[in-house]
Scaffold this active site. Structure first.
Site, mmCIF file in Angstrom:
data_model
loop_
_atom_site.group_PDB
_atom_site.id
_atom_site.type_symbol
_atom_site.label_atom_id
_atom_site.label_comp_id
_atom_site.label_asym_id
_atom_site.label_seq_id
_atom_site.Cartn_x
_atom_site.Cartn_y
_atom_site.Cartn_z
ATOM 1 N N THR A 192 -51.489 18.651 18.910
ATOM 2 C CA THR A 192 -50.370 17.935 18.273
ATOM 3 C C THR A 192 -49.223 18.928 18.106
ATOM 4 O OG1 THR A 192 -51.773 16.404 17.091
ATOM 5 C CG2 THR A 192 -49.670 16.911 16.047
ATOM 6 N N ARG A 220 -56.360 2.825 15.667
ATOM 7 C CA ARG A 220 -56.308 3.888 14.656
ATOM 8 C C ARG A 220 -54.966 4.643 14.694
ATOM 9 N NH1 ARG A 220 -55.482 9.730 14.706
ATOM 10 N NH2 ARG A 220 -56.570 10.577 12.923
HETATM 11 N N1 ASP Z 1 -53.207 14.886 13.088
HETATM 12 C C1 ASP Z 1 -53.425 14.251 14.346
HETATM 13 C C2 ASP Z 1 -54.087 12.894 14.086
HETATM 14 O O1 ASP Z 1 -54.943 12.811 13.239
HETATM 15 C C3 ASP Z 1 -54.282 15.025 15.291
HETATM 16 C C4 ASP Z 1 -54.048 16.526 15.323
HETATM 17 O O2 ASP Z 1 -53.122 17.023 14.719
HETATM 18 O O3 ASP Z 1 -54.833 17.244 15.991
HETATM 19 O O4 ASP Z 1 -53.766 11.946 14.760
#
Ligand code: ASP
Length: 326
Positions: A192, A220
């Site tokens: 991310t 989701r």
């Molecule tokens: N925070 C992001 C999510 O839960 C994933 C990540 O940051 O790795 O969609």
């Protein structure tokens, strides 16, 4: 005479403000946190990540020197990472349980507490761009799915086929994960991207963009597009972008809590981020956070083996790092 002295004082005040005060800037970025170790990532791979992180910081710094706003810098910096297949955002996003890519992004600016976000979009090339359009051009804060795409199209943003987001490695991650019949692993989601900026006008802004979590189901949505969870900005405190297991970040109101810790407990940006990461660890959640305050002080905290990260400041300080110990 009195008038002359007053005028002189006003001129001195503004010169000082320009030379010593408001010209200050800072950019801090992340490219995801997760299970990572030097032994599992060869030098070549590390260099590839560092190259894109450096490119993103350089693009941002040039814009800031030209007087760009924090929000525009956040968008341009994040776009560099969205366009790279290395990160779980834009090109390179992880796959849903159904083998598709659904992306989330948000942005917030600290001078007017304005924000924009999109969730579950599957054909907007740069979701962070769409988040900015929602903030500036719509009467809403948060758009999702088809409606968000329709809005982006109306704003003239680049629309792509869902196949554009495909990368072999992310697809293989999905297949492996489904084979193991595990819900999710920390490693697969890594990547991310986020950016927090103090601009030369003294304004703060933060943004986050992600493909979410591998094998996600039922539409989701994680923390990244949720204002107060994955992204937050307020000129009185700080600008924050998060990465990690989103469900925990939503439950903690993570990004907004960091701002609240600074506002109500008078903590520094670094103390506030550390305290919030401790709360995450207590819940057994994993991830990281980057933040910058109105003074240009930055924080990069995480409770995982590493976090792709970097910062650059007007005083010449710069760092790009991956692992806990570098
Ligand atoms: N925070 C992001 C999510 O839960 C994933 C990540 O940051 O790795 O969609």
């Amino acid at each position: 005479m009195k008038l002359r002295i007053s005028l002189l004082l006003i001129v001195v005040f503004f010169v000082n403000l320009t030379v010593f005060g408001q010209q200050k800037y800072a950019i801090v970025i992340h490219g995801g946190a997760g299970v990572m170790s030097k032994s599992r990532m060869n030098d070549e791979r590390q260099a590839e990540y560092k190259k894109v992180l450096n490119q993103a910081l350089e693009v941002g710094e040039k814009l800031l020197k030209d007087g760009a706003t924090a929000t525009d810098v956040v968008v341009e910096v994040i776009q560099v990472m969205e366009n790279s297949p290395l990160f779980n955002a834009g090109k390179g996003a992880v796959f849903t349980n159904e083998g598709k890519n659904e992306l989330d992004a948000s942005i917030m600016e600290g001078n007017n507490i304005n924000a924009g976000a999109v969730a579950g979009v599957s054909n907007i090339k740069n979701p962070i761009n769409a988040a900015r359009e929602v903030m500036y051009k719509s009467e809403h804060v948060f758009l999702s799915g088809k409606g968000a795409s329709e809005f982006a199209k109306q704003q003239g943003l680049e629309i792509v086929n869902n196949k554009y987001f495909f990368t072999k490695s992310r697809y293989e991650s999905l297949k492996q994960l489904q084979k193991r019949e595990r819900e999710r692993t920390k490693k697969d989601n890594m990547g991310t991207v986020g950016c927090a900026v103090l601009d030369t006008h003294g304004n703060l802004s933060a943004g986050t963009s992600t493909g979410g979590m591998t094998n996600k189901k039922f539409g989701r949505i994680g923390d990244a597009p949720v204002i107060g969870a994955g992204t937050y900005a307020n000129n009185n405190t700080c600008a924050v972008s998060c990465t990690g297991h989103g469900e925990y970040y939503i439950r903690l109101g993570f990004a907004r809590d960091i701002s609240a810790l600074m506002e109500y407990k008078n903590l520094s940006v670094s103390e506030a981020c550390k305290e919030e990461i401790n709360k995450l660890s207590e819940l057994d959640g994993t991830g990281g956070v980057i933040a910058v305050d109105a003074n240009g002080d930055i924080a990069m905290e995480f409770n995982t083996g590493g976090m792709f990260r970097g910062f650059i400041k007007s005083n010449g300080e710069k760092e790009i790092a991956i692992f806990k110990e570098n």
